[in-house]
Motif scaffolding. Structure first.
Motif, mmCIF file in Angstrom:
data_model
loop_
_atom_site.group_PDB
_atom_site.id
_atom_site.type_symbol
_atom_site.label_atom_id
_atom_site.label_comp_id
_atom_site.label_asym_id
_atom_site.label_seq_id
_atom_site.Cartn_x
_atom_site.Cartn_y
_atom_site.Cartn_z
ATOM 1 N N LEU A 1 0.829 -1.203 0.000
ATOM 2 C CA LEU A 1 0.000 0.000 0.000
ATOM 3 C C LEU A 1 0.864 1.254 0.000
ATOM 4 C CD1 LEU A 1 -3.053 0.821 0.273
ATOM 5 C CD2 LEU A 1 -2.645 0.978 2.724
ATOM 6 N N ALA A 2 1.852 1.300 0.896
ATOM 7 C CA ALA A 2 2.704 2.481 1.002
ATOM 8 C C ALA A 2 3.641 2.619 -0.192
ATOM 9 C CB ALA A 2 3.513 2.420 2.302
ATOM 10 N N ALA A 3 4.121 1.488 -0.704
ATOM 11 C CA ALA A 3 5.096 1.530 -1.795
ATOM 12 C C ALA A 3 4.458 1.839 -3.144
ATOM 13 C CB ALA A 3 5.846 0.197 -1.872
ATOM 14 N N LEU A 4 3.195 1.448 -3.334
ATOM 15 C CA LEU A 4 2.576 1.545 -4.655
ATOM 16 C C LEU A 4 1.558 2.677 -4.790
ATOM 17 C CD1 LEU A 4 1.923 -2.259 -5.394
ATOM 18 C CD2 LEU A 4 3.761 -0.820 -6.301
ATOM 19 N N ILE A 5 0.687 2.832 -3.809
ATOM 20 C CA ILE A 5 -0.463 3.722 -3.995
ATOM 21 C C ILE A 5 -0.070 5.195 -4.152
ATOM 22 C CG2 ILE A 5 -2.655 4.506 -3.020
ATOM 23 C CD1 ILE A 5 -2.623 1.626 -4.105
ATOM 24 N N PRO A 6 0.803 5.777 -3.302
ATOM 25 C CA PRO A 6 1.134 7.195 -3.509
ATOM 26 C C PRO A 6 1.717 7.493 -4.881
ATOM 27 C CG PRO A 6 1.845 6.477 -1.336
ATOM 28 C CD PRO A 6 1.426 5.248 -2.073
ATOM 29 N N VAL A 7 2.682 6.670 -5.340
ATOM 30 C CA VAL A 7 3.299 6.943 -6.640
ATOM 31 C C VAL A 7 2.294 6.735 -7.770
ATOM 32 C CG1 VAL A 7 4.248 4.595 -6.807
ATOM 33 C CG2 VAL A 7 5.239 6.433 -8.160
ATOM 34 N N ILE A 8 1.431 5.731 -7.648
ATOM 35 C CA ILE A 8 0.464 5.470 -8.722
ATOM 36 C C ILE A 8 -0.578 6.575 -8.790
ATOM 37 C CG2 ILE A 8 -1.463 3.949 -9.344
ATOM 38 C CD1 ILE A 8 0.322 1.592 -8.739
ATOM 39 N N ILE A 9 -1.090 7.024 -7.645
ATOM 40 C CA ILE A 9 -2.070 8.118 -7.663
ATOM 41 C C ILE A 9 -1.430 9.389 -8.194
ATOM 42 C CG2 ILE A 9 -3.499 9.629 -6.240
ATOM 43 C CD1 ILE A 9 -4.035 7.270 -4.397
ATOM 44 N N ALA A 10 -0.243 9.742 -7.670
ATOM 45 C CA ALA A 10 0.397 11.001 -8.057
ATOM 46 C C ALA A 10 0.758 11.030 -9.533
ATOM 47 C CB ALA A 10 1.647 11.222 -7.204
ATOM 48 N N THR A 11 1.166 9.898 -10.094
ATOM 49 C CA THR A 11 1.576 9.883 -11.502
ATOM 50 C C THR A 11 0.383 9.738 -12.442
ATOM 51 O OG1 THR A 11 2.081 7.532 -11.221
ATOM 52 C CG2 THR A 11 3.918 9.062 -11.111
ATOM 53 N N THR A 12 -0.612 8.944 -12.072
ATOM 54 C CA THR A 12 -1.768 8.792 -12.964
ATOM 55 C C THR A 12 -2.641 10.042 -12.986
ATOM 56 O OG1 THR A 12 -3.012 7.699 -11.173
ATOM 57 C CG2 THR A 12 -1.866 6.286 -12.748
ATOM 58 N N MET A 13 -2.731 10.757 -11.861
ATOM 59 C CA MET A 13 -3.551 11.975 -11.851
ATOM 60 C C MET A 13 -2.946 13.067 -12.719
ATOM 61 S SD MET A 13 -6.191 11.107 -10.176
ATOM 62 C CE MET A 13 -7.056 12.673 -10.135
ATOM 63 N N ARG A 14 -1.687 12.947 -13.066
ATOM 64 C CA ARG A 14 -1.083 13.922 -13.976
ATOM 65 C C ARG A 14 -1.694 13.838 -15.367
ATOM 66 N NH1 ARG A 14 4.789 14.591 -14.953
ATOM 67 N NH2 ARG A 14 3.905 16.504 -15.814
ATOM 68 N N TYR A 15 -2.235 12.671 -15.711
ATOM 69 C CA TYR A 15 -2.871 12.523 -17.023
ATOM 70 C C TYR A 15 -4.219 13.237 -17.089
ATOM 71 C CZ TYR A 15 0.695 9.132 -18.292
ATOM 72 O OH TYR A 15 1.893 8.528 -18.588
ATOM 73 N N THR A 16 -4.650 13.825 -15.978
ATOM 74 C CA THR A 16 -5.884 14.614 -15.968
ATOM 75 C C THR A 16 -5.564 16.098 -16.073
ATOM 76 O OG1 THR A 16 -5.934 14.821 -13.555
ATOM 77 C CG2 THR A 16 -6.949 12.871 -14.511
ATOM 78 N N SER A 17 -4.379 16.415 -16.624
ATOM 79 C CA SER A 17 -3.925 17.792 -16.849
ATOM 80 C C SER A 17 -3.524 18.498 -15.562
ATOM 81 C CB SER A 17 -5.015 18.626 -17.565
ATOM 82 O OG SER A 17 -5.328 18.037 -18.797
ATOM 83 N N MET A 18 -3.172 17.762 -14.516
ATOM 84 C CA MET A 18 -2.663 18.364 -13.290
ATOM 85 C C MET A 18 -1.155 18.580 -13.402
ATOM 86 S SD MET A 18 -4.439 16.362 -10.128
ATOM 87 C CE MET A 18 -6.192 15.954 -10.082
ATOM 88 N N SER A 19 -0.654 19.544 -12.660
ATOM 89 C CA SER A 19 0.788 19.685 -12.514
ATOM 90 C C SER A 19 1.289 18.610 -11.560
ATOM 91 C CB SER A 19 1.127 21.069 -11.950
ATOM 92 O OG SER A 19 0.628 21.181 -10.622
ATOM 93 N N LYS A 20 2.605 18.410 -11.520
ATOM 94 C CA LYS A 20 3.169 17.396 -10.632
ATOM 95 C C LYS A 20 2.821 17.668 -9.175
ATOM 96 C CE LYS A 20 7.202 15.894 -13.323
ATOM 97 N NZ LYS A 20 8.691 15.782 -13.327
ATOM 98 N N SER A 21 2.909 18.928 -8.773
ATOM 99 C CA SER A 21 2.640 19.277 -7.371
ATOM 100 C C SER A 21 1.195 19.011 -6.999
ATOM 101 C CB SER A 21 2.984 20.749 -7.133
ATOM 102 O OG SER A 21 4.363 20.979 -7.302
ATOM 103 N N LEU A 22 0.274 19.442 -7.841
ATOM 104 C CA LEU A 22 -1.145 19.257 -7.533
ATOM 105 C C LEU A 22 -1.542 17.789 -7.612
ATOM 106 C CD1 LEU A 22 -2.733 22.345 -9.317
ATOM 107 C CD2 LEU A 22 -2.311 22.013 -6.881
#
Length: 686
Positions: A263-284
């Motif tokens: 959970l800790a190793a996968l979920i943060p990186v997957i959420i943060a990187t996949t949400m970028r495909y919704t036109s978000m910046s890296k920070s947001l």
């Protein structure tokens, strides 16, 4: 600006061959444990990177590795399940799976090299403060660890842990907004602390299900099979057995840490990187990880088949956003992962498979006519698939007896009821906010859906459509299905899992809504700070409500196992020696005994320890504890039922009527023995 250095590594072909060499080495049964652990880690890292590069070449290195690791776990869950049903899970069969699969896909890529960038962490001071706060929290947990029986973790730790959690959440959000690289990295520490409380505080385990699953896995490890072969959880068991045989990770450790670490190793990186495909910046995109901690995810606090299935579901849903936006990863990859989720736990995996079918149809059939016909049809399938599957399971299984029965208008009113708790005690405020949090998540989802232009809703419509279908499925299951094998207090267990899954599907929209909120406040410093602090406070309250509680509003009944439970069950086993025996005990003590000795005694088809879901012995235990003056009659009933003369009763001091039992039973029992100064008392009837 962060300093960046790029290093070139061998490509996927070389990594596959490294994996093959490691797999061949691991296939040797007599390999020393230390060598097995090293080779296992080499195999895991090399194979995950190679699979990620092969099937997610479009992604950044962290996301690519995460996808590769999930694909690898999915393979062993699905292939291991197939081997289990058609053969046995042994070192030989798993070795064939490991070496054979690696050999089949290993091939040379002479001009293929991997480029990995190493970036310094900025701001260093803030990241250091997060790390110090996390290890302070960890030190408090280590100091508070116990092997006594407790009903909630919160009585063991000082209140300062909530302040530390609040500070960590605030700091993670600020770091994400200010950093220019790996903004999601501090969230790994946050997730470990958020979901690892029970593991940190209770070394002997907490709850009934994890102990039973560990017992089953140990039997599978020793014999290679189970009898009768279950229809569910096999993917989880296969992965646990493979982890011990090939990675050198003992089942007891895997059973304790597998879900939390993944959970800790996968979920943060997957959420943060996949949400970028919704036109978000890296920070947001990194900040949008925070609302995930508001979801009702108490099932993720322990390693169980349900927890692993939920983790896979979260990953598939997040990757589906990328698929619906830019058509990667392939639909086959998503479906493969969803089948693995079903192998872990069908209640989560079945609707997930339907969703992936739904997403595939939506992505490929873009005409309005197709969508008007197919989308309602698939949404209807999503709505009724779980209730129908449960009814079918009730027909074909002797254990899962499920019947169709409308529970009345009162049940509908209870389901729809919402009220703010009158403020008398501080707990009342916490529970009132806890009831508001789901509404807040839905409001954030609505904000995201309404603010996104119609032409850009490539993923919004399928996610919203399917979330609504699951909500309706939850309502139907709650109102129409009666689970005869479950007690009255456990009737809501299965429907609540659909409620959890509803929020898991809704999360991408909620995260997107939080992104819009933060983005609109970037130039309004005071309001932005207030929003970040409010979110941190909500996450901290959610953390408290995530775990079992005993306060003015909630009185959890399931105690953790203690060292005296282990002592008592060991003493009974040694006292009986070769004489068949039956023990009446609560489900926690029963799970402790089964963990130590397995399902080694059945008498006339009755297990020697009572389980709530395992038939006729548990009602006799309830009768004995409710009517201690008639203990001898209950013992006679047990003897008639099982044909066994030697009967024991285990009484725990934390029972509300333990004093009455310990006054009335000594005169009827042939012997009694006490452990831990009366923490556990054993009565022997012969």
């Amino acid at each position: 600006m962060p300093l960046q250095r790029t290093v070139s590594f061998p490509g996927t072909g070389a990594l596959f061959y490294v994996s093959l060499i490691a797999a061949l080495t691991l296939s040797y049964p007599a390999l020393p444990a230390s060598v097995r652990v090293v080779c296992g880690m080499v195999y895991l890292v090399a194979m995950s990177f190679a699979l990620g590069k092969r099937y997610a070449s479009y992604a950044s290195a962290p996301l690519s590795y995460a996808i590769g690791l999930v694909l690898l776990g999915s393979y062993y869950a699905i292939a291991g399940s197939a081997v289990f049903y058609f053969a046995s899970l042994t070192h030989i069969t798993l070795g064939v799976l490991t070496v054979g699969s690696t050999l089949c896909i290993a091939r040379s890529h002479k001009h293929d090299r991997m480029q990995v960038s190493f970036v310094t962490l900025r701001p260093v001071i803030l990241f250091s403060l997060i790390t110090v706060a996390f290890f302070t929290l960890l030190a408090i947990f280590a100091y508070s660890r116990t092997d006594d029986s407790f009903v909630t973790p919160w009585v063991l730790v000082p209140s300062v842990v909530f302040f530390l959690m609040f500070c960590i959440v605030v700091a993670c959000q600020v770091y994400a907004l200010r950093s220019r690289s790996v903004q999601w990295l501090p969230y790994i520490l946050l997730f470990l602390g958020f979901f690892g409380v029970l593991i940190a505080l209770f070394p002997l385990g907490f709850g009934f299900d994890p102990l039973i699953h560990e017992t089953t896995e140990k039997i599978l490890l020793q014999t290679g099979t189970l009898s009768p072969k279950p229809l569910y959880y096999v993917g989880y068991y296969s992965l646990a057995v493979w982890s011990q045989l090939f990675l050198g990770i003992p089942i007891s450790i895997a059973n304790g840490f597998l879900s939390s670490v993944l959970l800790a190793a996968l979920i943060p990186v997957i959420i943060a990187t996949t949400m970028r495909y919704t036109s978000m910046s890296k920070s947001l995109a990194a900040v949008s990880v925070t609302p995930f901690l508001l979801l009702p995810l108490s099932d993720l606090t322990q390693s169980t088949p349900l927890a692993l299935s939920l983790i896979w579901a979260i990953i598939v849903i997040q990757l589906s956003i990328v698929y619906l936006t830019v058509s990667v990863p392939s639909w086959t990859v998503l479906f493969f992962m969803s089948v693995a989720s079903a192998a872990f736990h069908p209640l989560i995996g079945l609707p997930l498979c339907v969703y992936v079918l739904f997403a595939g149809v939506y992505s490929h059939h873009t005409s309005a006519l197709y969508r008007k016909i197919l989308m309602p049809l698939l949404a209807l399938t999503a709505t009724v698939s779980v209730p129908i599957a449960l009814l079918i399971a009730g027909r074909v299984s002797d254990e899962l007896t499920v019947h169709l029965r409308f529970k009345g208008v009162d049940a509908l009113v209870d389901l729809a009821a919402f009220s703010l708790i009158r403020f008398v005690h501080f707990d009342d405020l916490l529970y009132t906010i806890g009831r508001i949090i789901p509404i807040l998540l839905i409001l954030l989802a609505v904000i995201a859906y309404t603010k996104t232009p119609l032409r850009q809703r490539s993923w919004h419509v399928p996610v919203a459509f399917f979330s609504l279908a699951l909500l309706i499925s939850y309502i139907l299951t709650s109102l129409l299905l009666n689970f005869n094998f479950a007690t009255t207090s456990e009737q809501s267990t299965f429907p609540v899992r659909l409620y959890t899954l509803f929020f898991v599907f809704l999360f991408p929209l909620s995260a997107s809504g939080y992104h819009y909120m933060i983005a609109s406040l970037r130039d309004r410093t005071f309001t932005l700070i207030a929003t970040l602090l409010t979110m941190a406070a909500l996450v901290t309250i959610s953390w408290y409500l995530l775990y079992p509680r005993f306060d003015t509003q909630s009185q959890y009944k399931g105690y953790s196992p203690s060292r005296y439970d282990y002592t008592a069950t060991q003493w009974i086993h040694e006292d009986a020696r070769d004489t068949p025996y039956v023990v009446l005990a609560n489900q926690t003590v029963s799970a402790v005994a089964l963990k130590q000795y397995g399902f080694f005694q059945y008498h006339n088809g009755v297990l020697y320890y009572p389980l709530p879901t395992n038939g006729r012995l548990y009602p006799e235990f309830l009768s004995m504890t409710a009517n201690p003056e008639n203990a001898l009659q209950t013992v006679k009933n047990v003897r008639d039922m099982t044909g066994v003369q030697l009967v024991y009763l285990i009484v725990n001091a934390y029972w509300s009527n333990s004093k009455e039992l310990n006054e009335k039973l000594p005169a009827q029992a042939s012997k009694s023995f006490s452990f831990g100064g009366g923490a556990v008392t054993v009565y022997r009837f012969e």
